[in-house]
Motif scaffolding. Structure first.
Motif, PDB file in Angstrom:
ATOM      1  N   ASP A  70       0.676  -1.348  -0.127  1.00  0.00           N
ATOM      2  CA  ASP A  70      -0.077   0.054   0.142  1.00  0.00           C
ATOM      3  C   ASP A  70       0.736   1.322   0.081  1.00  0.00           C
ATOM      4  OD1 ASP A  70      -2.621   1.526   0.155  1.00  0.00           O
ATOM      5  OD2 ASP A  70      -1.523   1.893   2.082  1.00  0.00           O
ATOM      6  N   PRO A  71       1.798   1.403   0.761  1.00  0.00           N
ATOM      7  CA  PRO A  71       2.406   2.646   1.085  1.00  0.00           C
ATOM      8  C   PRO A  71       3.234   3.071  -0.241  1.00  0.00           C
ATOM      9  CG  PRO A  71       3.261   1.311   2.691  1.00  0.00           C
ATOM     10  CD  PRO A  71       1.966   0.724   2.340  1.00  0.00           C
ATOM     11  N   VAL A  72       3.921   1.775  -0.712  1.00  0.00           N
ATOM     12  CA  VAL A  72       4.735   1.849  -1.844  1.00  0.00           C
ATOM     13  C   VAL A  72       3.942   2.132  -3.240  1.00  0.00           C
ATOM     14  CG1 VAL A  72       6.133   0.434  -3.551  1.00  0.00           C
ATOM     15  CG2 VAL A  72       6.574   0.060  -1.107  1.00  0.00           C
ATOM     16  N   GLY A  77       3.135   5.972  -7.125  1.00  0.00           N
ATOM     17  CA  GLY A  77       1.934   6.477  -8.074  1.00  0.00           C
ATOM     18  C   GLY A  77       1.753   7.970  -8.004  1.00  0.00           C
ATOM     19  N   ALA A  78       1.813   8.392  -6.903  1.00  0.00           N
ATOM     20  CA  ALA A  78       1.612   9.936  -6.533  1.00  0.00           C
ATOM     21  C   ALA A  78       2.865  10.779  -7.447  1.00  0.00           C
ATOM     22  CB  ALA A  78       1.485  10.319  -5.335  1.00  0.00           C
ATOM     23  N   ALA A  79       4.089  10.090  -7.090  1.00  0.00           N
ATOM     24  CA  ALA A  79       5.311  10.987  -7.766  1.00  0.00           C
ATOM     25  C   ALA A  79       5.069  10.810  -9.261  1.00  0.00           C
ATOM     26  CB  ALA A  79       6.566  10.212  -7.549  1.00  0.00           C
ATOM     27  N   PHE A  80       4.541   9.666  -9.886  1.00  0.00           N
ATOM     28  CA  PHE A  80       4.453   9.786 -11.264  1.00  0.00           C
ATOM     29  C   PHE A  80       3.461  10.364 -11.808  1.00  0.00           C
ATOM     30  CE2 PHE A  80       2.171   7.982 -15.060  1.00  0.00           C
ATOM     31  CZ  PHE A  80       3.379   7.823 -15.972  1.00  0.00           C
ATOM     32  N   LEU A  81       2.269  10.514 -11.223  1.00  0.00           N
ATOM     33  CA  LEU A  81       1.359  11.572 -11.567  1.00  0.00           C
ATOM     34  C   LEU A  81       1.627  12.919 -11.652  1.00  0.00           C
ATOM     35  CD1 LEU A  81      -1.869   9.413  -9.844  1.00  0.00           C
ATOM     36  CD2 LEU A  81      -1.128   9.493 -12.516  1.00  0.00           C
ATOM     37  N   ILE A  82       2.312  13.294 -10.374  1.00  0.00           N
ATOM     38  CA  ILE A  82       2.802  14.552 -10.432  1.00  0.00           C
ATOM     39  C   ILE A  82       3.556  15.123 -11.493  1.00  0.00           C
ATOM     40  CG2 ILE A  82       4.252  16.348  -9.109  1.00  0.00           C
ATOM     41  CD1 ILE A  82       3.081  14.959  -6.619  1.00  0.00           C
ATOM     42  N   TRP A  83       4.580  14.048 -11.901  1.00  0.00           N
ATOM     43  CA  TRP A  83       5.159  14.373 -12.813  1.00  0.00           C
ATOM     44  C   TRP A  83       4.631  14.598 -14.524  1.00  0.00           C
ATOM     45  CZ3 TRP A  83       6.258  11.102 -17.213  1.00  0.00           C
ATOM     46  CH2 TRP A  83       7.257  11.401 -18.145  1.00  0.00           C
ATOM     47  N   THR A 121      -1.360   3.062 -15.261  1.00  0.00           N
ATOM     48  CA  THR A 121      -2.242   1.986 -14.845  1.00  0.00           C
ATOM     49  C   THR A 121      -1.873   1.131 -13.372  1.00  0.00           C
ATOM     50  OG1 THR A 121      -3.012   1.355 -17.209  1.00  0.00           O
ATOM     51  CG2 THR A 121      -3.327  -0.294 -15.641  1.00  0.00           C
ATOM     52  N   TRP A 122      -0.553   0.708 -13.668  1.00  0.00           N
ATOM     53  CA  TRP A 122       0.091  -0.053 -12.719  1.00  0.00           C
ATOM     54  C   TRP A 122       0.476   0.563 -11.366  1.00  0.00           C
ATOM     55  CZ3 TRP A 122      -0.630  -5.395 -12.497  1.00  0.00           C
ATOM     56  CH2 TRP A 122      -1.297  -5.969 -13.615  1.00  0.00           C
ATOM     57  N   LEU A 123       0.733   1.891 -11.178  1.00  0.00           N
ATOM     58  CA  LEU A 123       1.136   2.539 -10.306  1.00  0.00           C
ATOM     59  C   LEU A 123       0.099   3.400  -9.483  1.00  0.00           C
ATOM     60  CD1 LEU A 123       4.658   4.242 -11.787  1.00  0.00           C
ATOM     61  CD2 LEU A 123       4.444   2.244  -9.851  1.00  0.00           C
ATOM     62  N   ASN A 124      -1.132   3.197 -10.147  1.00  0.00           N
ATOM     63  CA  ASN A 124      -2.305   3.909  -9.209  1.00  0.00           C
ATOM     64  C   ASN A 124      -2.828   3.085  -8.580  1.00  0.00           C
ATOM     65  OD1 ASN A 124      -4.398   5.476  -8.822  1.00  0.00           O
ATOM     66  ND2 ASN A 124      -5.225   5.724 -11.056  1.00  0.00           N
ATOM     67  N   PRO A 125      -2.778   3.304  -7.219  1.00  0.00           N
ATOM     68  CA  PRO A 125      -3.469   2.280  -6.178  1.00  0.00           C
ATOM     69  C   PRO A 125      -5.223   2.348  -6.336  1.00  0.00           C
ATOM     70  CG  PRO A 125      -1.814   3.671  -5.023  1.00  0.00           C
ATOM     71  CD  PRO A 125      -2.195   4.147  -6.460  1.00  0.00           C
ATOM     72  N   PHE A 201      -2.303  11.809   0.731  1.00  0.00           N
ATOM     73  CA  PHE A 201      -2.919  12.209   2.022  1.00  0.00           C
ATOM     74  C   PHE A 201      -3.891  11.012   2.398  1.00  0.00           C
ATOM     75  CE2 PHE A 201      -1.436  16.573   0.727  1.00  0.00           C
ATOM     76  CZ  PHE A 201      -0.696  16.809   1.874  1.00  0.00           C
ATOM     77  N   GLY A 202      -3.833  10.033   1.694  1.00  0.00           N
ATOM     78  CA  GLY A 202      -4.860   8.823   1.967  1.00  0.00           C
ATOM     79  C   GLY A 202      -6.102   9.341   1.941  1.00  0.00           C
ATOM     80  N   ALA A 203      -6.674  10.102   1.018  1.00  0.00           N
ATOM     81  CA  ALA A 203      -7.841  10.356   1.185  1.00  0.00           C
ATOM     82  C   ALA A 203      -8.789   9.462   0.287  1.00  0.00           C
ATOM     83  CB  ALA A 203      -8.063  11.743   0.584  1.00  0.00           C
TER      84      ALA A 203
END
Length: 203
Positions: A70-72, A77-83, A121-125, A201-203
């Motif tokens: 989960d945290p990984v 995923g967040a880092a990739f989406l920000i980029w 696809t795969w980095l998005n929880p 932020f785990g929303a």
């Protein structure tokens, strides 16, 4: 074939993926540009199929054995989406060209496009939440008939992604105007960043 269970899987699967998100925004963008549409739709649908099968067959055991997933997945995923959102915003601010409706005009390489598609696809929880967790949980209501439920959900993914990718062609006249394309890029950037914030932020 248990038709009612198949239809249940189809309807639940469609209801979970129809909302706009990082993956859908990417497919829409490729469809509008006419770049590698079939390959992108196929990768998204096959990825969904693999995750649905995983959820229906073994999600509970995986979560128990690998609590660090989960945290990984959230922060990666967040880092990739920000980029990726940053790239879209830069395009929205700097681009002065209209959408080229000719397939293949100025297209990005297939490998580059597919790698971006796989990452989104795969980095998005959220994808795991929808396909693995929710569908996996719902499938337990159909004991002994999970295969029909999974088949329906997988069929829904194929129908949705190909309809989105190829249906986007009908919007091309609108995006022949530079301003409309810049607005879409800005919207995609906002979507990517909003999802990234939710992940962090785990929303």
């Amino acid at each position: 074939m248990d038709i009612p269970v198949f239809i249940a899987g189809l309807s639940v699967g469609l209801s979970l993926i129809v909302a706009i998100g990082a993956q859908n925004a990417f497919v829409l963008r490729q469809g509008l540009r006419g770049e590698h549409v079939f390959a992108v739709c196929l990768v998204c649908a096959l990825s969904d199929a693999a995750l649905i099968v995983l959820g229906v067959t073994s999600f509970g055991r995986i979560a128990a054995l690998l609590p660090w997933i989960d945290p990984v997945m959230r922060f990666g995923g967040a880092a990739f989406l920000i980029w990726y959102g940053g790239r879209s915003l830069i395009s929205a601010l700097k681009s002065r060209s209209a959408l080229s409706v000719g397939a293949g005009d100025g297209a990005r390489p297939l490998l580059t496009t597919l790698l971006a598609c796989l990452a989104i696809t795969w980095l998005n929880p959220h994808v795991y939440l929808d396909t693995v967790v929710l569908l996996g949980t719902i499938s337990t209501q159909f004991s002994g008939r999970e295969v029909y439920f999974a088949s329906g959900a997988i069929a829904g993914s194929f129908v949705f992604f190909f309809a989105l990718g190829y249906g986007a062609a009908f919007l091309r006249p609108i995006f022949a105007k530079p301003f409309a394309w810049r607005i879409l890029e800005a919207i995609i950037a906002v979507i990517m960043w909003a999802i990234a914030l939710k992940l962090v932020f785990g929303a």
